[in-house]
Motif scaffolding. Structure first.
Motif, PDB file in Angstrom:
ATOM      1  N   PHE A 145      -5.985  27.905  47.890  1.00 40.31           N
ATOM      2  CA  PHE A 145      -7.158  28.772  47.782  1.00 40.31           C
ATOM      3  C   PHE A 145      -8.426  27.956  47.936  1.00 40.31           C
ATOM      4  CE2 PHE A 145      -5.647  32.911  46.618  1.00 40.31           C
ATOM      5  CZ  PHE A 145      -4.447  32.708  45.966  1.00 40.31           C
ATOM      6  N   PHE A 163     -13.219  33.632  45.500  1.00 35.66           N
ATOM      7  CA  PHE A 163     -12.038  33.078  46.145  1.00 35.66           C
ATOM      8  C   PHE A 163     -11.720  33.778  47.461  1.00 35.66           C
ATOM      9  CE2 PHE A 163      -9.873  30.066  43.276  1.00 35.66           C
ATOM     10  CZ  PHE A 163     -10.772  30.103  42.224  1.00 35.66           C
ATOM     11  N   PHE A 206      -6.625  22.032  40.645  1.00 34.49           N
ATOM     12  CA  PHE A 206      -7.839  21.696  41.384  1.00 34.49           C
ATOM     13  C   PHE A 206      -7.572  20.510  42.302  1.00 34.49           C
ATOM     14  CE2 PHE A 206     -12.183  20.834  42.315  1.00 34.49           C
ATOM     15  CZ  PHE A 206     -12.360  19.457  42.203  1.00 34.49           C
ATOM     16  N   PHE A 227      -2.301  26.792  38.753  1.00 34.24           N
ATOM     17  CA  PHE A 227      -3.389  26.383  39.633  1.00 34.24           C
ATOM     18  C   PHE A 227      -3.727  24.923  39.388  1.00 34.24           C
ATOM     19  CE2 PHE A 227      -5.104  30.081  41.766  1.00 34.24           C
ATOM     20  CZ  PHE A 227      -4.537  31.119  41.071  1.00 34.24           C
ATOM     21  N   GLN A 241      -2.072  26.627  44.340  1.00 27.32           N
ATOM     22  CA  GLN A 241      -1.294  27.430  43.392  1.00 27.32           C
ATOM     23  C   GLN A 241       0.186  27.224  43.690  1.00 27.32           C
ATOM     24  OE1 GLN A 241      -1.607  31.756  43.493  1.00 27.32           O
ATOM     25  NE2 GLN A 241      -1.108  31.902  41.319  1.00 27.32           N
ATOM     26  N   ALA A 282      -8.657  34.627  50.407  1.00 34.01           N
ATOM     27  CA  ALA A 282      -7.344  35.262  50.290  1.00 34.01           C
ATOM     28  C   ALA A 282      -6.213  34.243  50.236  1.00 34.01           C
ATOM     29  CB  ALA A 282      -7.126  36.233  51.438  1.00 34.01           C
ATOM     30  N   TYR A 284      -8.207  24.790  45.614  1.00 35.44           N
ATOM     31  CA  TYR A 284      -7.199  24.821  44.554  1.00 35.44           C
ATOM     32  C   TYR A 284      -5.832  25.063  45.190  1.00 35.44           C
ATOM     33  CZ  TYR A 284     -11.167  25.616  41.385  1.00 35.44           C
ATOM     34  OH  TYR A 284     -12.352  25.505  40.694  1.00 35.44           O
ATOM     35  N   LYS A 308       3.944  30.025  41.541  1.00 35.61           N
ATOM     36  CA  LYS A 308       3.354  31.353  41.350  1.00 35.61           C
ATOM     37  C   LYS A 308       2.139  31.394  40.428  1.00 35.61           C
ATOM     38  CE  LYS A 308       4.611  36.124  40.303  1.00 35.61           C
ATOM     39  NZ  LYS A 308       5.640  37.028  39.757  1.00 35.61           N
ATOM     40  N   ASN A 309       2.195  30.718  39.292  1.00 37.17           N
ATOM     41  CA  ASN A 309       1.105  30.892  38.329  1.00 37.17           C
ATOM     42  C   ASN A 309       0.283  29.653  38.020  1.00 37.17           C
ATOM     43  OD1 ASN A 309       1.903  33.485  38.175  1.00 37.17           O
ATOM     44  ND2 ASN A 309       2.302  33.518  35.987  1.00 37.17           N
TER      45      ASN A 309
END
Lengths: 113, 107
Positions: free
Chosen positions: A91, A104, A45, A43, A37, A106, A35, A40-41
């Motif tokens: 991620f 997930f 796929f 996501f 990102q 880090a 994924y 900041k918010n």
């Protein structure tokens, strides 16, 4: 291992350079998901694998992004000729089955300058 | 794909306060997860809750799949609860995330 391991933590690339990110899933997990990102918010796929086979690649910008999961090696996500808009946290997640809890890593923060 | 709406977008709490975060879904809920992204960016699994209610310490979650929503309760909030809370549903073979609720807990 007991956790999803992503390397490196941070990656800085000049525009046009190649970037390669790695992910070792939890031992015994058959599915790997990538994924992105951004902002900041949000996501997005990218791609999923069932063992070494691509399961779903509908989110991949195919012209510059590629990914692999080979036996006995960490999975990898490679971006050829990075662009500024590729700057994001990437991620990796793994799960035991295709449906079920995803765990997930880090994340790898990619900065394209 | 499924649309996930989280509310409120931002929440400021005084330490010790209780709060409720909500996720609404545009389609039936399959395999819902709640995450906490801490200020260092780490995504921590809070709950896997396709339906029903679960509790873990000061946190609890309820999913009403038939009505397409899930709630996350934070009780007696602490400064370490600060961060962004995401819900995500496994739909069409991938997780679809909401935009998150940014929680700031002040001492």
């Amino acid at each position: 291992g007991e956790e999803v391991a992503q390397t490196p933590k941070h990656l800085v690339r000049g525009e046009g350079q190649k970037a390669k990110l790695y992910c070792a899933p939890i031992k015994g997990h058959s599915y790997v998901f990538w994924y992105q990102q951004v902002l900041k918010n949000e996501f997005k796929f990218l791609i999923s694998f069932q063992n070494e086979n691509v399961f779903d690649e509908t989110g991949m910008p195919k012209e510059r992004f590629s990914a692999k999961c080979l036996p006995n090696s960490p999975c990898s996500l490679e971006i050829q000729a990075t662009k500024l808009e590729d700057s994001a946290v990437y991620f990796c997640a793994s799960s035991q089955g295709g449906i079920g809890i995803q765990y997930f890593g880090a994340g790898t923060r990619l900065s394209v300058l | 794909g499924i649309q996930v709406e989280q509310s409120p977008p931002d929440l400021i709490l005084q330490e010790g306060a209780n709060s409720t975060l909500r996720c609404n879904f545009s389609d039936s809920v399959n395999n819902l997860q709640w995450f906490h992204q801490n200020p260092w960016g780490q995504l921590i699994n809070l709950f896997y809750i396709p339906s029903g209610t679960k509790q873990n310490g000061r946190l609890s979650a309820t999913t009403v799949a038939t009505e397409r929503y899930s709630l996350l309760y934070i009780s007696s909030s602490q400064t370490t609860d600060s961060g962004v809370y995401f819900c995500a549903d496994f739909n069409d073979y991938k997780l679809s995330f909401g935009a998150g609720t940014t929680v700031t807990v002040r001492a």
